[in-house]
Design a protein around this motif. Structure first.
Motif, PDB file in Angstrom:
ATOM      1  N   LEU A  22       0.836  -1.205   0.000  1.00  0.00           N
ATOM      2  CA  LEU A  22       0.000   0.000   0.000  1.00  0.00           C
ATOM      3  C   LEU A  22       0.872   1.256   0.000  1.00  0.00           C
ATOM      4  CD1 LEU A  22      -2.777   1.406   0.334  1.00  0.00           C
ATOM      5  CD2 LEU A  22      -2.495   1.143   2.797  1.00  0.00           C
ATOM      6  N   ALA A  23       1.933   1.242   0.818  1.00  0.00           N
ATOM      7  CA  ALA A  23       2.806   2.413   0.902  1.00  0.00           C
ATOM      8  C   ALA A  23       3.558   2.659  -0.402  1.00  0.00           C
ATOM      9  CB  ALA A  23       3.797   2.227   2.048  1.00  0.00           C
ATOM     10  N   GLU A  24       3.844   1.592  -1.137  1.00  0.00           N
ATOM     11  CA  GLU A  24       4.592   1.734  -2.384  1.00  0.00           C
ATOM     12  C   GLU A  24       3.782   2.418  -3.477  1.00  0.00           C
ATOM     13  OE1 GLU A  24       5.726  -2.175  -3.449  1.00  0.00           O
ATOM     14  OE2 GLU A  24       7.155  -2.418  -1.812  1.00  0.00           O
ATOM     15  N   HIS A  25       2.471   2.271  -3.421  1.00  0.00           N
ATOM     16  CA  HIS A  25       1.625   2.763  -4.505  1.00  0.00           C
ATOM     17  C   HIS A  25       0.865   4.010  -4.073  1.00  0.00           C
ATOM     18  CE1 HIS A  25       2.423  -0.733  -7.036  1.00  0.00           C
ATOM     19  NE2 HIS A  25       2.294  -1.472  -5.956  1.00  0.00           N
ATOM     20  N   ARG A  26       1.638   5.049  -3.768  1.00  0.00           N
ATOM     21  CA  ARG A  26       1.034   6.312  -3.368  1.00  0.00           C
ATOM     22  C   ARG A  26       0.874   7.213  -4.591  1.00  0.00           C
ATOM     23  NH1 ARG A  26       4.315   8.843   1.542  1.00  0.00           N
ATOM     24  NH2 ARG A  26       6.063   8.397   0.151  1.00  0.00           N
ATOM     25  N   PRO A  27      -0.333   7.730  -4.852  1.00  0.00           N
ATOM     26  CA  PRO A  27      -0.464   8.698  -5.956  1.00  0.00           C
ATOM     27  C   PRO A  27       0.417   9.912  -5.677  1.00  0.00           C
ATOM     28  CG  PRO A  27      -2.620   7.954  -5.156  1.00  0.00           C
ATOM     29  CD  PRO A  27      -1.606   7.449  -4.184  1.00  0.00           C
ATOM     30  N   ALA A  65     -17.758  -6.751  -4.411  1.00  0.00           N
ATOM     31  CA  ALA A  65     -17.950  -5.367  -4.859  1.00  0.00           C
ATOM     32  C   ALA A  65     -17.576  -4.386  -3.751  1.00  0.00           C
ATOM     33  CB  ALA A  65     -19.398  -5.153  -5.291  1.00  0.00           C
ATOM     34  N   GLU A  66     -17.894  -4.725  -2.515  1.00  0.00           N
ATOM     35  CA  GLU A  66     -17.529  -3.869  -1.391  1.00  0.00           C
ATOM     36  C   GLU A  66     -16.020  -3.845  -1.210  1.00  0.00           C
ATOM     37  OE1 GLU A  66     -19.623  -5.317   2.018  1.00  0.00           O
ATOM     38  OE2 GLU A  66     -21.570  -5.291   1.015  1.00  0.00           O
ATOM     39  N   ILE A  67     -15.372  -5.016  -1.303  1.00  0.00           N
ATOM     40  CA  ILE A  67     -13.923  -5.097  -1.133  1.00  0.00           C
ATOM     41  C   ILE A  67     -13.215  -4.298  -2.222  1.00  0.00           C
ATOM     42  CG2 ILE A  67     -11.949  -6.664  -1.011  1.00  0.00           C
ATOM     43  CD1 ILE A  67     -13.834  -8.818   0.007  1.00  0.00           C
ATOM     44  N   ASP A  68     -13.739  -4.365  -3.458  1.00  0.00           N
ATOM     45  CA  ASP A  68     -13.150  -3.592  -4.550  1.00  0.00           C
ATOM     46  C   ASP A  68     -13.116  -2.102  -4.209  1.00  0.00           C
ATOM     47  OD1 ASP A  68     -12.577  -5.692  -6.242  1.00  0.00           O
ATOM     48  OD2 ASP A  68     -14.436  -5.532  -7.382  1.00  0.00           O
ATOM     49  N   LEU A  69     -14.223  -1.578  -3.709  1.00  0.00           N
ATOM     50  CA  LEU A  69     -14.306  -0.139  -3.450  1.00  0.00           C
ATOM     51  C   LEU A  69     -13.508   0.260  -2.215  1.00  0.00           C
ATOM     52  CD1 LEU A  69     -18.026   0.552  -4.410  1.00  0.00           C
ATOM     53  CD2 LEU A  69     -15.966   1.261  -5.618  1.00  0.00           C
ATOM     54  N   VAL A  70     -13.451  -0.596  -1.200  1.00  0.00           N
ATOM     55  CA  VAL A  70     -12.603  -0.304  -0.039  1.00  0.00           C
ATOM     56  C   VAL A  70     -11.150  -0.183  -0.478  1.00  0.00           C
ATOM     57  CG1 VAL A  70     -11.684  -1.213   2.126  1.00  0.00           C
ATOM     58  CG2 VAL A  70     -14.136  -1.346   1.673  1.00  0.00           C
ATOM     59  N   LEU A  75      -6.012   2.709  -1.931  1.00  0.00           N
ATOM     60  CA  LEU A  75      -4.932   2.996  -2.873  1.00  0.00           C
ATOM     61  C   LEU A  75      -4.913   4.453  -3.313  1.00  0.00           C
ATOM     62  CD1 LEU A  75      -5.154  -0.275  -4.973  1.00  0.00           C
ATOM     63  CD2 LEU A  75      -3.233   0.419  -3.544  1.00  0.00           C
ATOM     64  N   LEU A  76      -6.081   5.093  -3.373  1.00  0.00           N
ATOM     65  CA  LEU A  76      -6.152   6.490  -3.792  1.00  0.00           C
ATOM     66  C   LEU A  76      -6.065   7.456  -2.624  1.00  0.00           C
ATOM     67  CD1 LEU A  76      -8.910   6.362  -6.565  1.00  0.00           C
ATOM     68  CD2 LEU A  76      -6.418   6.466  -6.851  1.00  0.00           C
ATOM     69  N   ARG A  77      -6.009   6.926  -1.385  1.00  0.00           N
ATOM     70  CA  ARG A  77      -5.968   7.790  -0.184  1.00  0.00           C
ATOM     71  C   ARG A  77      -7.157   8.738  -0.175  1.00  0.00           C
ATOM     72  NH1 ARG A  77      -1.696   4.433  -1.232  1.00  0.00           N
ATOM     73  NH2 ARG A  77      -0.021   4.681   0.280  1.00  0.00           N
ATOM     74  N   ARG A  78      -8.340   8.195  -0.406  1.00  0.00           N
ATOM     75  CA  ARG A  78      -9.554   8.988  -0.424  1.00  0.00           C
ATOM     76  C   ARG A  78     -10.549   8.459   0.609  1.00  0.00           C
ATOM     77  NH1 ARG A  78      -8.883  13.957  -2.455  1.00  0.00           N
ATOM     78  NH2 ARG A  78      -7.921  13.936  -4.527  1.00  0.00           N
ATOM     79  N   PRO A  79     -11.400   9.330   1.152  1.00  0.00           N
ATOM     80  CA  PRO A  79     -12.438   8.861   2.081  1.00  0.00           C
ATOM     81  C   PRO A  79     -13.418   7.934   1.372  1.00  0.00           C
ATOM     82  CG  PRO A  79     -12.183  11.258   2.183  1.00  0.00           C
ATOM     83  CD  PRO A  79     -11.413  10.795   0.985  1.00  0.00           C
ATOM     84  N   ALA A 254       0.901   8.719   6.974  1.00  0.00           N
ATOM     85  CA  ALA A 254       0.060   7.748   6.271  1.00  0.00           C
ATOM     86  C   ALA A 254      -1.381   8.260   6.341  1.00  0.00           C
ATOM     87  CB  ALA A 254       0.170   6.372   6.928  1.00  0.00           C
ATOM     88  N   PHE A 255      -1.970   8.545   5.197  1.00  0.00           N
ATOM     89  CA  PHE A 255      -3.325   9.099   5.193  1.00  0.00           C
ATOM     90  C   PHE A 255      -4.289   8.107   5.835  1.00  0.00           C
ATOM     91  CE2 PHE A 255      -7.453  10.243   3.391  1.00  0.00           C
ATOM     92  CZ  PHE A 255      -7.450  11.617   3.595  1.00  0.00           C
ATOM     93  N   PRO A 256      -5.113   8.557   6.788  1.00  0.00           N
ATOM     94  CA  PRO A 256      -5.990   7.621   7.501  1.00  0.00           C
ATOM     95  C   PRO A 256      -7.049   7.006   6.590  1.00  0.00           C
ATOM     96  CG  PRO A 256      -6.536   9.891   8.056  1.00  0.00           C
ATOM     97  CD  PRO A 256      -5.263   9.945   7.268  1.00  0.00           C
ATOM     98  N   VAL A 257      -7.545   5.858   7.009  1.00  0.00           N
ATOM     99  CA  VAL A 257      -8.662   5.211   6.319  1.00  0.00           C
ATOM    100  C   VAL A 257      -9.933   5.846   6.871  1.00  0.00           C
ATOM    101  CG1 VAL A 257      -9.801   3.039   5.789  1.00  0.00           C
ATOM    102  CG2 VAL A 257      -7.324   3.077   6.176  1.00  0.00           C
ATOM    103  N   VAL A 258     -10.518   6.747   6.098  1.00  0.00           N
ATOM    104  CA  VAL A 258     -11.676   7.514   6.552  1.00  0.00           C
ATOM    105  C   VAL A 258     -12.939   6.871   5.999  1.00  0.00           C
ATOM    106  CG1 VAL A 258     -12.777   9.782   6.646  1.00  0.00           C
ATOM    107  CG2 VAL A 258     -10.275   9.604   6.569  1.00  0.00           C
TER     108      VAL A 258
END
Length: 364
Positions: A22-27, A65-70, A75-79, A254-258
């Motif tokens: 996860l840390a390696e693939h930061r936008p 489908a839920e796991i895909d969106l989580v 990966l995008l560091r988005r809420p 590390a951007f939190p999982v919001v």
């Protein structure tokens, strides 16, 4: 299991390796440079006081489908804005992420109509600080009078209840809220649950944008002191855990999982929505209800509930006439295991007692 999944990925892949990926693939536009304090310790979910949180998270059954969106949000560091009717597991999803990735206790911010951005970021007890300052001045005056009195002798003991200024100064009166604690710089992201954000004041989603975009915020009370006191230790949302704040700024590493939950009771502004990954959790069908009961209670209870005239069929029938939560079905199953309403002709009474609609008239 998909190769790119971090959450609910291959259980054979250790959590550390998944988080490293996860840390390696930061936008490039979502890189944050907060400096990690090596002395700051995040509580572990292994602590006994968080046993209920771990159990809650482990019992959640996420669809692909839920796991895909989580994982998209990770990966995008988005809420992640999670919408659905009450009782489908929106809040529990946050606990599932924390348990699956070993991210420590969930930081929960329950939203009300009076909630403001500052409530989530930090709390400053200015009144208590003023009271303590007044007590200190009063005590100093009393001590001077005592020393100036004719009968006072050199070496007289200071009164036992004498008040001294606190060594940690303003930090004693500051405590980071759940949102503020989530943005402390740590190597691993924290999970922040912003529960029922649709109850908020109309301005809160817009107020959140700067913090969610920049991954930082300032505490004005500390910024004004930065020239002569650069680092201040303050309280956090985690029990008995304090954090050092430098120059009045909190900047995440590390951007939190919001995870923001909504019952769909209001619309959000487009500027807020475009910064979120949106997930709608659908009402579970017959097969998923059986699996939920098996996961939470046991295979025998699931088999009994899935019988042709069992509790699952009663639940689905009544849900067509009024909204129900999955936890209501679990309550009904648990009651039967406890020996309540176990006779075949009593299942209707059990359904009537436990499967009451969440809205609308009673489903008789």
């Amino acid at each position: 299991m998909k190769d790119w999944w971090i959450y609910k990925g291959d259980p054979a892949v250790p959590t550390d390796r998944r988080l490293a990926r996860l840390a390696e693939h930061r936008p490039p536009w979502r890189v944050f440079e907060g400096k990690v304090d090596p002395d700051h310790k995040v509580p572990s979910l292994d602590d006994k006081q968080y046993a209920a949180d771990r159990e809650r998270g482990a019992g959640y059954l996420a669809d692909d489908a839920e796991i895909d969106l989580v994982n998209t949000a990770l990966l995008l560091r988005r809420p992640l804005l999670v919408t659905g009717v009450p009782g489908v597991g929106k809040s529990t999803l946050a606990y599932s992420i924390a348990e699956d990735l070993g991210l420590g206790p969930v930081l929960r911010w329950p939203i009300t109509s009076r909630a403001t951005l500052r409530d989530g970021l930090y709390r400053y007890d200015a009144l208590r600080r003023l009271e303590d300052a007044n007590l200190t001045r009063m005590q100093a005056t009393s001590d001077e009078q005592l020393l100036d009195a004719p009968e006072a002798e050199e070496g007289d003991a200071r009164p036992a209840d004498a008040v001294t200024p606190p060594a940690d100064g303003i930090g004693r009166y500051l405590r980071l809220g759940p949102l503020g604690t989530a943005f402390l710089p740590t190597d691993r992201p924290r999970v922040l649950l912003v529960d029922e954000i649709d109850k908020c004041d109309i301005d809160l989603p817009g107020d959140l944008l700067t913090v969610l975009d920049e991954g930082r915020f300032d505490i004005p009370e500390l910024t004004r002191l930065a020239d002569h006191r650069r680092t201040v230790t303050v309280g956090t949302e985690d029990p008995d855990v304090r954090a050092r704040i430098t120059a009045g700024r909190v900047q995440c590493r590390a951007f939190p999982v919001v995870v923001l939950t909504s019952n769909g009771e209001r619309e959000f502004p487009p500027a807020f929505l475009r910064r979120c990954i949106r997930l709608t959790i659908e009402r579970p069908g017959e097969d998923k209800l059986r699996r939920i009961i098996e996961q939470r209670i046991g295979a025998g209870a699931a088999a009994a509930a899935a019988a042709p005239d069992g509790l699952i069929s009663r639940f689905l029938e009544r849900r067509e006439r009024g909204e129900l939560g999955t936890d209501q079905l679990l309550n009904a199953v648990q009651l039967r295991l406890a020996g309540a309403w176990t006779a075949p002709d009593e299942i209707g009474q059990l359904a009537q007692a436990t499967l009451q609609p969440l809205s609308g008239p009673d489903a008789t």
